[in-house]
Design a protein around this motif. Structure first.
Motif, PDB file in Angstrom:
ATOM      1  N   TYR A 194       2.780  11.956   8.349  1.00  0.00           N
ATOM      2  CA  TYR A 194       2.367  12.129   9.748  1.00  0.00           C
ATOM      3  C   TYR A 194       3.559  12.451  10.634  1.00  0.00           C
ATOM      4  N   PHE A 195       4.696  11.826  10.367  1.00  0.00           N
ATOM      5  CA  PHE A 195       5.885  12.023  11.186  1.00  0.00           C
ATOM      6  C   PHE A 195       6.844  13.050  10.581  1.00  0.00           C
ATOM      7  N   ASP A 196       6.353  13.836   9.622  1.00  0.00           N
ATOM      8  CA  ASP A 196       7.136  14.928   9.029  1.00  0.00           C
ATOM      9  C   ASP A 196       8.435  14.461   8.389  1.00  0.00           C
ATOM     10  N   VAL A 197       8.445  13.245   7.871  1.00  0.00           N
ATOM     11  CA  VAL A 197       9.621  12.768   7.148  1.00  0.00           C
ATOM     12  C   VAL A 197       9.702  13.453   5.789  1.00  0.00           C
ATOM     13  N   ILE A 198       8.544  13.845   5.260  1.00  0.00           N
ATOM     14  CA  ILE A 198       8.483  14.617   4.020  1.00  0.00           C
ATOM     15  C   ILE A 198       7.892  15.981   4.389  1.00  0.00           C
ATOM     16  N   PRO A 199       8.703  16.959   4.806  1.00  0.00           N
ATOM     17  CA  PRO A 199       8.185  18.217   5.341  1.00  0.00           C
ATOM     18  C   PRO A 199       7.237  18.949   4.390  1.00  0.00           C
ATOM     19  N   LEU A 200       7.582  19.042   3.107  1.00  0.00           N
ATOM     20  CA  LEU A 200       6.740  19.779   2.170  1.00  0.00           C
ATOM     21  C   LEU A 200       5.376  19.112   2.036  1.00  0.00           C
ATOM     22  N   PHE A 201       5.365  17.778   1.924  1.00  0.00           N
ATOM     23  CA  PHE A 201       4.104  17.045   1.811  1.00  0.00           C
ATOM     24  C   PHE A 201       3.269  17.232   3.072  1.00  0.00           C
ATOM     25  N   SER A 202       3.925  17.207   4.245  1.00  0.00           N
ATOM     26  CA  SER A 202       3.216  17.395   5.509  1.00  0.00           C
ATOM     27  C   SER A 202       2.614  18.780   5.581  1.00  0.00           C
ATOM     28  N   GLY A 248       1.127   7.848  16.459  1.00  0.00           N
ATOM     29  CA  GLY A 248       0.729   7.347  15.152  1.00  0.00           C
ATOM     30  C   GLY A 248       1.365   5.988  14.875  1.00  0.00           C
ATOM     31  N   ALA A 249       0.871   5.306  13.856  1.00  0.00           N
ATOM     32  CA  ALA A 249       1.360   3.971  13.513  1.00  0.00           C
ATOM     33  C   ALA A 249       2.594   4.051  12.615  1.00  0.00           C
ATOM     34  N   VAL A 250       3.561   3.179  12.900  1.00  0.00           N
ATOM     35  CA  VAL A 250       4.721   2.952  12.022  1.00  0.00           C
ATOM     36  C   VAL A 250       4.826   1.447  11.852  1.00  0.00           C
ATOM     37  N   ASP A 251       4.341   0.944  10.707  1.00  0.00           N
ATOM     38  CA  ASP A 251       4.312  -0.497  10.457  1.00  0.00           C
ATOM     39  C   ASP A 251       5.313  -0.869   9.377  1.00  0.00           C
ATOM     40  N   ASP A 252       5.405  -2.174   9.085  1.00  0.00           N
ATOM     41  CA  ASP A 252       6.393  -2.628   8.104  1.00  0.00           C
ATOM     42  C   ASP A 252       6.062  -2.192   6.673  1.00  0.00           C
ATOM     43  N   VAL A 253       4.979  -1.415   6.495  1.00  0.00           N
ATOM     44  CA  VAL A 253       4.709  -0.818   5.189  1.00  0.00           C
ATOM     45  C   VAL A 253       5.874   0.075   4.762  1.00  0.00           C
ATOM     46  N   VAL A 254       6.628   0.621   5.722  1.00  0.00           N
ATOM     47  CA  VAL A 254       7.772   1.474   5.394  1.00  0.00           C
ATOM     48  C   VAL A 254       8.910   0.668   4.789  1.00  0.00           C
ATOM     49  N   MET A 255       8.812  -0.682   4.868  1.00  0.00           N
ATOM     50  CA  MET A 255       9.843  -1.545   4.293  1.00  0.00           C
ATOM     51  C   MET A 255       9.238  -2.556   3.317  1.00  0.00           C
ATOM     52  N   GLY A 256       8.027  -2.258   2.828  1.00  0.00           N
ATOM     53  CA  GLY A 256       7.398  -3.115   1.832  1.00  0.00           C
ATOM     54  C   GLY A 256       6.425  -4.128   2.382  1.00  0.00           C
ATOM     55  N   GLY A 257       6.211  -4.163   3.708  1.00  0.00           N
ATOM     56  CA  GLY A 257       5.311  -5.132   4.321  1.00  0.00           C
ATOM     57  C   GLY A 257       3.861  -4.694   4.293  1.00  0.00           C
ATOM     58  N   VAL A 258       2.991  -5.528   4.876  1.00  0.00           N
ATOM     59  CA  VAL A 258       1.552  -5.260   4.821  1.00  0.00           C
ATOM     60  C   VAL A 258       0.893  -5.282   6.202  1.00  0.00           C
ATOM     61  N   ASP A 281       0.844  -1.196   0.000  1.00  0.00           N
ATOM     62  CA  ASP A 281       0.000   0.000   0.000  1.00  0.00           C
ATOM     63  C   ASP A 281       0.880   1.247   0.000  1.00  0.00           C
ATOM     64  N   ALA A 282       1.139   1.790  -1.180  1.00  0.00           N
ATOM     65  CA  ALA A 282       1.991   2.974  -1.293  1.00  0.00           C
ATOM     66  C   ALA A 282       1.354   4.191  -0.636  1.00  0.00           C
ATOM     67  N   GLY A 283       0.020   4.268  -0.692  1.00  0.00           N
ATOM     68  CA  GLY A 283      -0.667   5.397  -0.076  1.00  0.00           C
ATOM     69  C   GLY A 283      -0.461   5.438   1.432  1.00  0.00           C
ATOM     70  N   ARG A 284      -0.533   4.279   2.078  1.00  0.00           N
ATOM     71  CA  ARG A 284      -0.327   4.219   3.522  1.00  0.00           C
ATOM     72  C   ARG A 284       1.128   4.535   3.883  1.00  0.00           C
ATOM     73  N   PHE A 285       2.037   4.138   3.015  1.00  0.00           N
ATOM     74  CA  PHE A 285       3.456   4.457   3.197  1.00  0.00           C
ATOM     75  C   PHE A 285       3.656   5.974   3.215  1.00  0.00           C
ATOM     76  N   LEU A 286       3.090   6.680   2.239  1.00  0.00           N
ATOM     77  CA  LEU A 286       3.231   8.137   2.179  1.00  0.00           C
ATOM     78  C   LEU A 286       2.533   8.821   3.352  1.00  0.00           C
ATOM     79  N   LYS A 287       1.392   8.276   3.746  1.00  0.00           N
ATOM     80  CA  LYS A 287       0.657   8.847   4.877  1.00  0.00           C
ATOM     81  C   LYS A 287       1.480   8.746   6.162  1.00  0.00           C
ATOM     82  N   THR A 288       2.170   7.630   6.346  1.00  0.00           N
ATOM     83  CA  THR A 288       3.013   7.454   7.524  1.00  0.00           C
ATOM     84  C   THR A 288       4.141   8.480   7.537  1.00  0.00           C
ATOM     85  N   LEU A 289       4.810   8.633   6.408  1.00  0.00           N
ATOM     86  CA  LEU A 289       5.923   9.582   6.329  1.00  0.00           C
ATOM     87  C   LEU A 289       5.442  11.011   6.553  1.00  0.00           C
TER      88      LEU A 289
END
Length: 427
Positions: A20-28, A178-188, A10-18
């Motif tokens: 939420y935690f301001d890993v992508i400042p402009l997107f946040s 917030g949640a940080v799951d293995d979606v950040v490494m390709g998991g589900v 789920d690429a959308g959930r991956f971006l949402k996680t990043l």
């Protein structure tokens, strides 16, 4: 064609996680803009200067208002006891954390209403008036008795202070985790945190598909690092499902940096108190130990995390891991092993102008002072005198209302003043 053992990522959930935690400042920033938020939500449990939950009784009095302002400025979590909601909001503001209760009515001072607290400041209206002290109106003995009796079961143990109190849900807690799951490494795997009336629920479904196998909830970075050097470790109150979980602290603000981890087993459907000495925390990076990083610096806590993972450390498997649905219920996170600090700060009016302002002169004690002393709660009494009442060659520091409020906040962090009486004159 996707490999046979893979599951759709789920690429959308991956971006949402990043985001939420301001890993992508402009997107946040853009996400907050579209939601109508002008700034990042407050992201520290305590303002990161002080830790602890403080109940202010008499918060709408002139002194109480000053005390609340200073506690918040110091970073404490403040719960203001008010007679009614509209009055509390009008005087303290709509964002204040208000508890509607009446100290003269013990049935309104329930454990559920108060939540878990670390200290009480009692600022009765009768102690101070805008022109000074009304020495003819001593503090109400039964008010103090009711408050102390109600607070005793929910006060932290001496030497402990609250990091997170999930028994008292708040908007700030909801915005912090917030949640940080293995979606950040390709998991589900998927997880989330729910706040109930009495706890936080870390729930979800952990899957080993796509070489994944972990789910976690994590705080955003605190606005400033929290100093816990005066404590021995962290104490968790949790109820698990038989899985073995991890608790992690971070001393740097990096998204993917070193964390300090400790694993703990749970017994299904049983509340447990887990004490984690700072010395037991292991530096890890992606479940691999990093011994060269040395022990944790407890004076620089930037974030924390709960995790369920199929891995223990360095490739070893978690001996109590079961893929599928899971649930960890969390009541509180506290620091333990610290100094004994005052947990009841009482403002008292001098009962006699001839008082020598010492603890040894029992004739000057009011009934409320006697009750606080006999309660067994670590306390500090601030006995107030009108400057015009001071006789003889004994002198007291003459203080303003603002000075008295500042003193009451400062004593909360001073172990040397617990179970002592401080005398002050006020204009």
């Amino acid at each position: 064609m996707a490999p046979r053992n893979s599951t759709s990522w789920d690429a959308g959930r991956f971006l949402k996680t990043l985001a939420y935690f301001d890993v992508i400042p402009l997107f946040s920033c853009l996400q907050r803009l579209f939601k109508g938020q002008t700034q990042h939500p407050i992201n520290s449990p305590t303002g990161a200067k002080r830790m602890g939950v403080v109940l202010v009784a008499g918060a709408t009095s002139a002194l109480g208002q000053q005390v609340v302002q200073r506690l918040l400025a110091q970073g404490y979590q403040v719960r203001s006891l008010v007679p009614n909601l509209s009055q509390g909001q009008e005087i303290l503001g709509g964002e204040a954390d208000l508890i509607v209760a009446d100290v003269t009515q013990p049935d309104t001072l329930t454990s559920k209403t108060l939540g878990s607290i670390d200290a009480i400041l009692y600022c009765p209206d009768t102690a101070l008036l805008s022109a000074g002290i009304n020495a003819q109106s001593p503090t109400a003995f039964f008010d103090v008795q009711n408050l102390a009796q109600a607070a005793a079961p929910v006060l932290s143990q001496p030497g402990e202070t609250t990091f997170f109190d999930f028994t008292y849900p708040s908007t700030s807690l909801k915005e912090l985790w917030g949640a940080v799951d293995d979606v950040v490494m390709g998991g589900v795997s998927q997880s989330e945190v729910h706040l109930s009336d009495s706890s936080a629920l870390f729930v979800g479904n952990v899957s080993t598909a796509n070489s994944g196998g972990f789910a976690s909830i994590r705080t955003r970075n605190f606005s400033s690092a929290i100093a816990l050097g005066n404590y021995q470790g962290i104490k968790l109150r949790v109820k698990g499902d038989g899985n073995r979980y991890k608790f992690l602290l971070r001393t740097e603000e990096k998204w993917d940096g070193v964390a300090y981890s400790h694993s703990f087993a749970t017994v299904s459907d049983q509340w447990m108190d887990i004490e984690i000495p700072f010395s037991a925390l292991v530096p890890v990076f992606r479940a691999k130990t990093v011994p060269n990083d040395g022990p944790i610096d407890p004076n620089r806590i930037c974030s924390c995390q709960f995790m369920l993972s199929k891995f223990e450390y360095d490739g070893a498997l978690n001996p109590q891991f079961t893929p599928g649905p899971f649930q960890l219920e969390i009541a509180s996170v506290k620091a333990y092993g610290g100094p004994t600090l005052p947990q009841f700060v009482l403002f008292s009016v001098a009962t006699s102008p001839q008082s020598d302002h010492s603890e040894s002169d029992s004739t000057s004690f009011s009934e409320d002072e006697e009750w606080v002393r006999s309660s067994g709660i670590p306390h500090t009494i601030i006995r107030l005198h009108q400057s015009t009442e001071i006789t003889g060659d004994r002198s007291l520091e003459v203080a303003s209302l603002e000075d008295i409020a500042e003193l009451s906040v400062q004593v909360l962090a001073q172990p040397e003043v617990y179970n002592r009486t401080l005398a002050r004159a006020i204009n």
